[in-house]
Design a protein around this motif. Sequence first.
Motif, PDB file in Angstrom:
ATOM      1  N   GLN A 153       0.819  -1.207   0.000  1.00 28.42           N
ATOM      2  CA  GLN A 153       0.000   0.000   0.000  1.00 28.42           C
ATOM      3  C   GLN A 153       0.860   1.269   0.000  1.00 28.42           C
ATOM      4  O   GLN A 153       0.490   2.272  -0.608  1.00 28.42           O
ATOM      5  N   LEU A 154       1.998   1.193   0.676  1.00 25.59           N
ATOM      6  CA  LEU A 154       2.886   2.348   0.714  1.00 25.59           C
ATOM      7  C   LEU A 154       3.753   2.432  -0.540  1.00 25.59           C
ATOM      8  O   LEU A 154       4.063   3.525  -1.016  1.00 25.59           O
ATOM      9  N   ILE A 155       4.109   1.277  -1.062  1.00 26.03           N
ATOM     10  CA  ILE A 155       4.847   1.261  -2.329  1.00 26.03           C
ATOM     11  C   ILE A 155       3.976   1.927  -3.405  1.00 26.03           C
ATOM     12  O   ILE A 155       4.472   2.651  -4.265  1.00 26.03           O
TER      13      ILE A 155
ATOM     14  N   ILE B 224       2.024   4.364  -3.089  1.00 23.92           N
ATOM     15  CA  ILE B 224       2.122   5.818  -2.987  1.00 23.92           C
ATOM     16  C   ILE B 224       3.313   6.300  -3.795  1.00 23.92           C
ATOM     17  O   ILE B 224       3.222   7.267  -4.560  1.00 23.92           O
ATOM     18  N   SER B 225       4.419   5.584  -3.669  1.00 25.69           N
ATOM     19  CA  SER B 225       5.596   6.040  -4.410  1.00 25.69           C
ATOM     20  C   SER B 225       5.414   5.803  -5.911  1.00 25.69           C
ATOM     21  O   SER B 225       5.862   6.608  -6.728  1.00 25.69           O
TER      22      SER B 225
ATOM     23  N   ILE C 217       3.393   8.689  -7.218  1.00 23.18           N
ATOM     24  CA  ILE C 217       4.189   9.912  -7.393  1.00 23.18           C
ATOM     25  C   ILE C 217       4.978   9.825  -8.699  1.00 23.18           C
ATOM     26  O   ILE C 217       5.043  10.776  -9.472  1.00 23.18           O
ATOM     27  N   ARG C 218       5.523   8.647  -8.935  1.00 21.26           N
ATOM     28  CA  ARG C 218       6.319   8.474 -10.150  1.00 21.26           C
ATOM     29  C   ARG C 218       5.444   8.581 -11.400  1.00 21.26           C
ATOM     30  O   ARG C 218       5.776   9.261 -12.356  1.00 21.26           O
TER      31      ARG C 218
ATOM     32  N   LEU D 222       1.955   9.436 -11.674  1.00 24.24           N
ATOM     33  CA  LEU D 222       0.855  10.394 -11.799  1.00 24.24           C
ATOM     34  C   LEU D 222       1.164  11.746 -11.163  1.00 24.24           C
ATOM     35  O   LEU D 222       0.304  12.624 -11.107  1.00 24.24           O
TER      36      LEU D 222
ATOM     37  N   ASN E  28       1.417  12.608  -8.187  1.00 19.03           N
ATOM     38  CA  ASN E  28       0.803  12.907  -6.891  1.00 19.03           C
ATOM     39  C   ASN E  28       0.681  11.617  -6.098  1.00 19.03           C
ATOM     40  O   ASN E  28       0.599  10.536  -6.676  1.00 19.03           O
ATOM     41  N   PRO E  29       0.677  11.727  -4.758  1.00 19.97           N
ATOM     42  CA  PRO E  29       0.681  10.504  -3.945  1.00 19.97           C
ATOM     43  C   PRO E  29      -0.668   9.782  -3.907  1.00 19.97           C
ATOM     44  O   PRO E  29      -0.733   8.635  -3.489  1.00 19.97           O
ATOM     45  N   PHE E  30      -1.718  10.459  -4.328  1.00 22.11           N
ATOM     46  CA  PHE E  30      -3.064   9.906  -4.136  1.00 22.11           C
ATOM     47  C   PHE E  30      -3.515   8.985  -5.251  1.00 22.11           C
ATOM     48  O   PHE E  30      -4.547   8.330  -5.152  1.00 22.11           O
TER      49      PHE E  30
END
Lengths: 429, 247
Positions: free
Chosen positions: A405-407, A409-410, A413-414, A416, A418-420
Amino acid sequence: MSSWFESYKEEITRELENEVLRVALERFSKTYWNARNSALRRLPYYNYYRKRAREIKAWSIEHLGELLKMVKENVESLGGSFYLARNADAAVEYISKVCDGRNARLVVKSKSMVTEEISLNEALIKKGIEVVETDLGEWIIQLRNEKPSHIIYPAIHLTTEEIAHTFSKALGSNVPADALKLVRIARERLRQKFVDADVGISGANVIAADTGTVFVIENEGNARFSTNAPSVHICVSGIEKVVPTVEDALLISRVITPNATGQLMPVYISLITGPSRTADIELKLTLGVHGPKEYHMVLVDNGRSKMMKDSDFKEASYCIRCGACLSECPVYREIGGIIWSYKYMGGIGAIWTAFTHGLEKAAPIAFTCAVCGRCKAVCPMEINIPEMILKLRERLLKAGLTPQQLINISNNIRNLNNPFGIIREVEKA
Amino acid sequence: MGSRFLYWPGCTTSYLLPELSERMGGLLGRLGIDFKLLSGKERCCGYPLVLLGDYESFSSLAVDVVDLISAEEPEAVITNCPGCYRCFTEFYPRFLGRNSFKVMHSTRLIYDAIKDGKLRFRNSAKLRITYHDPCDLGRHSGIYDVPRNILTSIPGVELVEMERSRESARCCGGGGLLRLSISQLSTQIAVTRIKDDIAPLNVDAIVTACPTCLKNLRDGVSISKLIYDTKDFNVLDIVELVDMLIE
Ligand code: SF4
């Protein structure tokens, strides 16, 4: 690989719905906050003390080798035994041997997180020895077969009502939810145990190298009984507890106390320097009078020297285990320390766990931190716990222990920007 | 040559609270500040990567962001996001080894404008508020007084401090990616902030200076209202409050 996170989150949900825990932590956080604040207001030299305490710890960690040598020489010259345990197994083996040597049937213990860390109780019980925790909080959780939820307040996840319930079950009679009555019961049930015990095991809050003196801080008086009544006393602690002098150790005790319990001084600080002795009869030295004849100091490394050599985490070994960071932590306030721990709980616990029990056990603890920095603000030793949490997360990532789930987020970011994971419509020119 | 300032709303404001970035833009305009936005070229500052311990991805992203911003040659970057602010001021220099651009948090800009007499407030306000310190602005960046100075400069606004404020402030629960990773826990922390720390103050509104706090506290208010019957507090970013009360 990281599906553990989903089941861990379910455990968190369960704890958030745990009514007893909710009430207990609400009461605790208010009481603690008021007690600590009023103690600090009455300690004008507190900031001087804690800054000096940090200097002492920093110096001690740099010179630990010589300090440990000094402790060993002093303990041995007093007629005690000193054992430096490289890891948990070595410590457990040594303590088991001492118990075997005395044919021990009953061991009384006062509070010690290090014996939790090395799973000592389980090992002794397996050998058929009866192990009785005598600290009230520890005794309560022993009756419930739980682990401590706080380094200072092992049973803080429970309300008076729930403890009465536990006592009622254990005694087979109806015990009222009244703290005074509960304490009376503990006193009655434990008194004989101190007398009958073959071995007493304690921890240590601080150890002075120049004399080999152990400082045991407590309020109940059970540590005095445990270390005094049985004929063998084994003190089990971590190597990071050693400081140069008795004065240094006293100063650190004075920093621990207001942060731990909001007191100016604890009811008891026992200073133990070797086995009980007398020279009253013709100045002939005899060991073991009213106190123990046999005395052992077991200091555990178990990952600590690795931590001290690691520049990212070295300062975690300055920790004096006052518990202020847990007591003030907003995450702890909601979920407590039973699920948010392996043996050590909370932010600082994540760091300790990484070294004492490995990265895998530390992962869930580390990813539950809000990195809000409240711990750093309240820590008397100014340990930068939030920064260490980030460094630990870096190691967890490299070890493949970061939840998917946290991967994601990264990845967001890469891919799109944005983190969402929100896909934004391309803006028209 | 571009504009003097670059307004960097950051992902949370830009994606989840577009009305806040509009307010901020409006306020900048009213102050006569010459600014521009990156609009479609916007990137994430990389703070979530720091919080993940993904320093490798962070470093390479930071290099790109510095290029992107430097190309605009702004005198300073203005952001209302304490996460971006902390990331730019603490982690960029640490990982890139240099200070690449000047960064200002929105509260600094607003306070300077008040001091310079450029911001005047209507006299009609009558509002009892409390201020929630965002962790990234307060404890992590040491900015406690500037937002308070703004609030106490507004006529008719009464600032009531929580018992747990400044370095003792309880996190809203949104920190450390918790809002995204363990949202239930994150919201519960906000509920406690509302119920234990704010409700006893009997204020009309909660003011903060962070979009993540704003979102988390708003969630906290609605749940706390449902469970504990606390007031339906208005949660405002300081930018919104200032913009609402400006003359
Ligand atoms: S990290 Fe600091 S506050 Fe926490 S237990 Fe250790 S010394 Fe106390």
